[in-house]
Every structure is written in C-alpha cells, then in structure tokens.
Write an enzyme that holds these catalytic residues in place. Structure first.
Site, PDB file in Angstrom:
ATOM      1  N   ASP A  22       0.819  -1.211   0.000  1.00  0.00           N
ATOM      2  CA  ASP A  22       0.000   0.000   0.000  1.00  0.00           C
ATOM      3  C   ASP A  22       0.857   1.266   0.000  1.00  0.00           C
ATOM      4  OD1 ASP A  22      -2.336   1.394  -0.018  1.00  0.00           O
ATOM      5  OD2 ASP A  22      -2.820   1.057   2.088  1.00  0.00           O
ATOM      6  N   ASN A  70     -10.198  -3.730  -6.842  1.00  0.00           N
ATOM      7  CA  ASN A  70      -9.343  -2.768  -7.553  1.00  0.00           C
ATOM      8  C   ASN A  70      -9.818  -2.452  -8.978  1.00  0.00           C
ATOM      9  OD1 ASN A  70      -6.237  -3.813  -5.950  1.00  0.00           O
ATOM     10  ND2 ASN A  70      -7.561  -2.100  -5.450  1.00  0.00           N
TER      11      ASN A  70
HETATM   12  C1  FPP Z   1      -1.941  -0.192  -3.426  1.00  0.00           C
HETATM   13  O1  FPP Z   1      -1.443   1.130  -3.359  1.00  0.00           O
HETATM   14  C2  FPP Z   1      -1.356  -0.888  -4.558  1.00  0.00           C
HETATM   15  C3  FPP Z   1      -2.027  -1.556  -5.537  1.00  0.00           C
HETATM   16  C4  FPP Z   1      -3.487  -1.647  -5.577  1.00  0.00           C
HETATM   17  C5  FPP Z   1      -1.331  -2.178  -6.670  1.00  0.00           C
HETATM   18  C6  FPP Z   1      -0.085  -2.921  -6.329  1.00  0.00           C
HETATM   19  C7  FPP Z   1       0.563  -3.259  -7.600  1.00  0.00           C
HETATM   20  C8  FPP Z   1       1.872  -3.167  -7.852  1.00  0.00           C
HETATM   21  C9  FPP Z   1       2.908  -2.803  -6.854  1.00  0.00           C
HETATM   22  C10 FPP Z   1       2.279  -3.409  -9.263  1.00  0.00           C
HETATM   23  C11 FPP Z   1       3.112  -4.531  -9.597  1.00  0.00           C
HETATM   24  C12 FPP Z   1       3.067  -5.723  -8.766  1.00  0.00           C
HETATM   25  C13 FPP Z   1       3.770  -6.823  -9.079  1.00  0.00           C
HETATM   26  C14 FPP Z   1       3.630  -8.004  -8.222  1.00  0.00           C
HETATM   27  C15 FPP Z   1       4.644  -6.878 -10.247  1.00  0.00           C
HETATM   28  P1  FPP Z   1      -2.437   2.339  -3.614  1.00  0.00           P
HETATM   29  O2  FPP Z   1      -2.499   2.611  -5.063  1.00  0.00           O
HETATM   30  O3  FPP Z   1      -3.767   2.021  -2.985  1.00  0.00           O
HETATM   31  O4  FPP Z   1      -1.732   3.516  -2.863  1.00  0.00           O
HETATM   32  P2  FPP Z   1      -2.451   4.756  -2.156  1.00  0.00           P
HETATM   33  O5  FPP Z   1      -3.206   4.184  -0.985  1.00  0.00           O
HETATM   34  O6  FPP Z   1      -1.301   5.607  -1.740  1.00  0.00           O
HETATM   35  O7  FPP Z   1      -3.335   5.385  -3.173  1.00  0.00           O
END
Ligand code: FPP
Length: 241
Positions: A22, A70
């Site tokens: 996150d 998501n």
């Molecule tokens: C949450 O942060 C993250 C995600 C929903 C996506 C995670 C995906 C990756 C790291 C991409 C690649 C993964 C692999 C395994 C290659 P957020 O977007 O909710 O952050 P925020 O809370 O700051 O908005």
C-alpha cells in the site's frame, strides 16, 4: 542465495508472510507524478523484498497485488497495473533460477488470456522448486476465496457425496486458492493504514499484524527485518492462555 540475514539469537522467523503493498499512489502524488509511477516503483520494491525474504529464511511470501475491488480504479491505472504484471511475469523467470516456486491465487478468469497463459507457464515451470514460495494474489478477495471453496462443497452436497453436517473447517480450507500454502503468520501493511482489506481473511485468522508509516515504494529489506523481529517478540496463543 541462501539464508544470509543473521537475526538476534532466538528470533523466530515467520513461515508465511503476507504483504499489502500500500501507498504507491501517495508516493507518486508526493512527487507530483501520475499514480502509475508509484506502482512502477512498488513493483521494484516487490522484486527487492522477495529476494530479501529468501535471505531472511521466510518460506512463503504472499503479495496482495490486485484485489477483486481494484477494478473500480480508473481504467488507465488498472491497465498500467496489468502491464506491470505482464512485464514482471517475464522477470519472475529470474526467480525461477533462484529455485523459487511461484503461485498465483485469485480468480484468473477476468484476466487477459495472455496473462493467464504466462501465469500458468510460470507456475508449471517452478512447481518443483523449494527454496521459497512466492505467492501473488491477483484479482484476489478473501471473501471470494471462501465463496469459491464453499461452492465446491455445495456441489458435493448436491451430488449426494457429502452431508452438510459433515463439513469441517479443514475441508473448507483445503479448497481455498491457498490449498497448498500454510496459514499466514504475519501480515505487513505499510503506508499507515491498519486494515486487512479483504486479504487472506481465512488464512490470517491467527496472524500477527505489523504496520508502518513507510510507503510501499520506500519499504526496504531492513524494514522487513524489523517486522520479523517484532513478530518474534509477540506471544502467539492461538486462542489458548
Ligand atoms: C496499493 O497502493 C497498490 C495496488 C493496488 C497495486 C499494487 C501493484 C503493484 C505494486 C504493481 C506490480 C506488482 C507486481 C507483483 C509486479 P495504492 O495505489 O492504494 O496507494 P495509495 O493508498 O497511496 O493510493
């Protein structure tokens, strides 16, 4: 690459660590960049932390890469995340050379055929490796996982192969996406949020939780080590005294 991190004597390294990656969006926003740049950095952290987990002697590491919720994100962000999966599925082949088994959990039917094909081939090619298991939760939801298992039991009841009163927790557990993966011992959530967000809700029933304000792209090997030590200092009672 063997276990090389030396922890203080008596440290109990968790067998299965779950990670909620996150804070990617906030990492990008702080720098005035589009959110997808945060996911790109987050993917680099994923690669580093996976290698470090192996050095720490962790046997299973599960990442919450994309949840069933998501899909509600803007299309260009979803597309960017899917592109990263494709790219990293090729890179994950490097993990295979490190004797790491790769597994995916979640409902793959919603993913592109190309992605599904690559996922199946990585799983097949790494199935006999045993230095560590890397689990990627893609289009995964803990509630969906339980529903998916219950449907299989319901089918058995429908066919007359099973009586409802004979259903046990073990039977439900062995039909989860994590059928061959042990329960989760430690859940790490960076970025200051303190929620499970539908991640491994069955498997983390007795997990310890470790929260940190660090955003996922800034999370380093030493932060993983701190989480392992914090876990080891907890007193797990599994409902006993
Ligand atoms: C949450 O942060 C993250 C995600 C929903 C996506 C995670 C995906 C990756 C790291 C991409 C690649 C993964 C692999 C395994 C290659 P957020 O977007 O909710 O952050 P925020 O809370 O700051 O908005």
């Amino acid at each position: 690459m063997a276990k090389t991190v030396s922890f203080p004597e008596g440290t109990q390294v968790p067998c299965h660590v779950g990670v909620i990656m996150d804070g990617n969006g906030r990492w990008a926003k702080k720098r005035g960049l589009p959110r997808k740049f945060g996911h790109r950095e987050g993917a680099k952290t994923f690669r580093e932390i996976t290698r470090h987990a192996k050095r720490c002697g962790i046997s299973y590491i599960t990442y919450y890469a994309f949840s069933t919720e998501n899909w509600k994100r803007p299309k260009d962000e979803v597309d960017a995340i899917m592109e990263l999966f494709e790219k990293y599925l090729d890179e994950v082949r490097d993990f295979i050379e490190e004797n790491i088994r790769v597994r995916f959990i979640g409902d793959r039917t919603m993913l592109s055929e190309n992605l599904q094909r690559k996922m199946a081939s990585v799983e097949e090619d790494s199935k006999d490796f045993d230095s560590m298991t890397l689990v990627l939760a893609i289009n995964y939801g803990g509630q969906d996982d339980i529903v998916h298992s219950c449907r299989q039991l319901a089918e058995m009841v429908k066919k007359g192969e099973l009586e409802p009163e004979d259903i046990t927790a073990d039977m439900l557990e062995s039909r989860l996406y994590t059928e061959d993966i042990p329960p989760c011992d430690l859940v790490i959530r960076p970025s200051g949020e303190q929620r499970l967000s539908n991640f491994l809700i069955w498997q983390a029933a007795y997990a310890e939780f470790y929260y940190t304000n660090i955003l996922w792209p800034d999370f380093k090997g030493e932060d993983l080590e701190k989480a392992v030590i914090a876990y080891s200092e907890r007193n797990r009672r599994f409902g006993g005294v």
